[in-house]
Design a protein around this motif. Sequence first.
Motif, short mmCIF file in Angstrom:
data_model
loop_
_atom_site.label_atom_id
_atom_site.label_comp_id
_atom_site.label_asym_id
_atom_site.label_seq_id
_atom_site.Cartn_x
_atom_site.Cartn_y
_atom_site.Cartn_z
N GLU A 151 43.68 36.30 35.25
CA GLU A 151 44.93 36.97 35.71
C GLU A 151 45.45 37.78 34.66
OE1 GLU A 151 48.38 35.95 39.01
OE2 GLU A 151 46.90 34.46 38.28
N THR A 152 46.06 38.99 35.12
CA THR A 152 46.97 40.04 34.19
C THR A 152 48.12 40.30 34.95
OG1 THR A 152 45.91 41.90 35.02
CG2 THR A 152 44.61 40.69 33.38
N GLU A 153 49.00 41.08 34.33
CA GLU A 153 49.90 41.55 34.78
C GLU A 153 49.94 42.24 36.53
OE1 GLU A 153 53.55 44.91 34.23
OE2 GLU A 153 52.81 44.31 32.61
N ARG A 154 48.85 42.95 36.67
CA ARG A 154 48.65 43.74 37.95
C ARG A 154 47.44 43.25 38.61
NH1 ARG A 154 48.48 49.88 36.12
NH2 ARG A 154 47.19 48.75 34.66
N LEU A 155 46.60 42.44 37.90
CA LEU A 155 45.17 42.31 38.44
C LEU A 155 44.81 40.76 38.49
CD1 LEU A 155 43.57 44.89 36.36
CD2 LEU A 155 44.20 45.21 38.75
N SER A 156 43.93 40.43 39.34
CA SER A 156 43.17 39.04 39.48
C SER A 156 41.78 39.35 39.46
CB SER A 156 43.59 38.28 40.79
OG SER A 156 44.91 38.00 40.77
N LEU A 157 41.14 38.53 38.61
CA LEU A 157 39.76 38.46 38.63
C LEU A 157 39.20 37.37 39.04
CD1 LEU A 157 40.79 40.67 36.36
CD2 LEU A 157 38.48 40.32 35.35
N ARG A 158 38.24 37.28 39.98
CA ARG A 158 37.58 36.41 40.92
C ARG A 158 36.12 36.51 41.05
NH1 ARG A 158 35.91 38.08 45.56
NH2 ARG A 158 37.17 39.63 46.74
N ARG A 159 35.19 35.55 41.21
CA ARG A 159 33.97 35.80 41.36
C ARG A 159 33.61 36.62 42.74
NH1 ARG A 159 30.12 30.14 40.50
NH2 ARG A 159 30.83 30.21 38.29
N LEU A 160 32.69 37.31 42.63
CA LEU A 160 32.27 38.20 43.65
C LEU A 160 31.51 37.15 44.72
CD1 LEU A 160 30.51 41.05 41.97
CD2 LEU A 160 32.51 41.36 43.43
N THR A 161 31.85 37.64 46.09
CA THR A 161 30.89 36.85 47.18
C THR A 161 30.11 37.87 47.82
OG1 THR A 161 32.71 36.92 48.93
CG2 THR A 161 32.93 35.23 47.22
N GLN A 162 29.36 37.34 49.05
CA GLN A 162 28.79 38.36 49.87
C GLN A 162 29.62 39.03 50.51
OE1 GLN A 162 25.51 39.14 49.82
NE2 GLN A 162 25.03 37.54 48.67
N ASP A 163 31.04 38.59 50.76
CA ASP A 163 31.87 39.45 51.60
C ASP A 163 32.26 40.61 50.97
OD1 ASP A 163 31.80 37.56 53.49
OD2 ASP A 163 33.47 36.41 52.97
N GLY A 205 29.89 36.46 34.82
CA GLY A 205 29.15 37.72 35.20
C GLY A 205 30.12 38.56 35.55
N LEU A 206 29.80 39.76 36.14
CA LEU A 206 31.03 40.36 36.59
C LEU A 206 31.72 40.12 37.74
CD1 LEU A 206 28.76 44.18 36.48
CD2 LEU A 206 30.49 43.20 34.86
N TRP A 207 32.97 40.30 37.64
CA TRP A 207 33.89 39.56 38.68
C TRP A 207 34.64 40.84 39.26
CZ3 TRP A 207 35.39 37.25 33.62
CH2 TRP A 207 34.67 35.83 33.26
N ALA A 208 34.79 40.22 40.58
CA ALA A 208 35.84 41.22 41.34
C ALA A 208 37.18 41.42 40.77
CB ALA A 208 35.92 40.61 42.88
#
Length: 169
Positions: free
Chosen positions: A4-16, A60-63
Motif C-alpha cells: 500500500e502507498t499513499e494513493r495505491l494498493s497492490l494486490r494479486r491479479l485474479t481472473q476477474d 509477480g505483476l500485481w494489480a
Amino acid sequence: MLLETERLSLRRLTQDDFEALRLILQDPEVMYAYEGAFSDTEVREWLDRQLARYEMWDFGLWAVVLKESGQVIGQCGLTMQPWKDREVLEIGYLFRRSCWHKGYATEAASACKTYAFGSLNAPEVCSIIRDTNLPSQRVAMRLGMRPEDTWIKHYRGVDMPHLRFVAHM
C-alpha cells in the motif's frame, strides 16, 4: 492487499481482472515497447502467467488499484526475467494511458523496490527497458536505478535493444 502507498494498493491479479488488463494490454500506445497491442488470447496468457508466478515465487505483476476509486489502473510488481545467461529480479510496470504522468508508476515501483529489499532480501533489483522507452527509463532513474548493461531481446520477430537499470541494496 500486498502493498500500500499513499494513493495505491497492490494486490494479486485474479481472473476477474481480465477486462481491466485488456484496457492496458490492448492499447497500442501503452504496448508500443512490445511491438503492438495484445489479442484477447495474449491477454489471457499474460494473466495466466502472472497467476503461475504467484504459485512459483509468491510474487509477480500485481494489480495496481487506485484507492480513491477502487479501479485497477495498472500492474506493477516483481518477476524473474531472463537476462543473458541468468535470471534477474525485475520490477515491471504498465499503466493505462489515462493514468500516465501522474506519478503512479514511480509510486508503485518504489513500493515494490522496498518490498524486494526488505521482505525478499534481494541484493539487487532491476528494470529491463527497451532502449526507445524513455518514460520507463525515467521511472527507473527516479527509483535510483542506473543502466548497467545492454542486450538484444528477440520478441514478436523483432530484435529489440534493451537496457538493464539496476539498484543495489
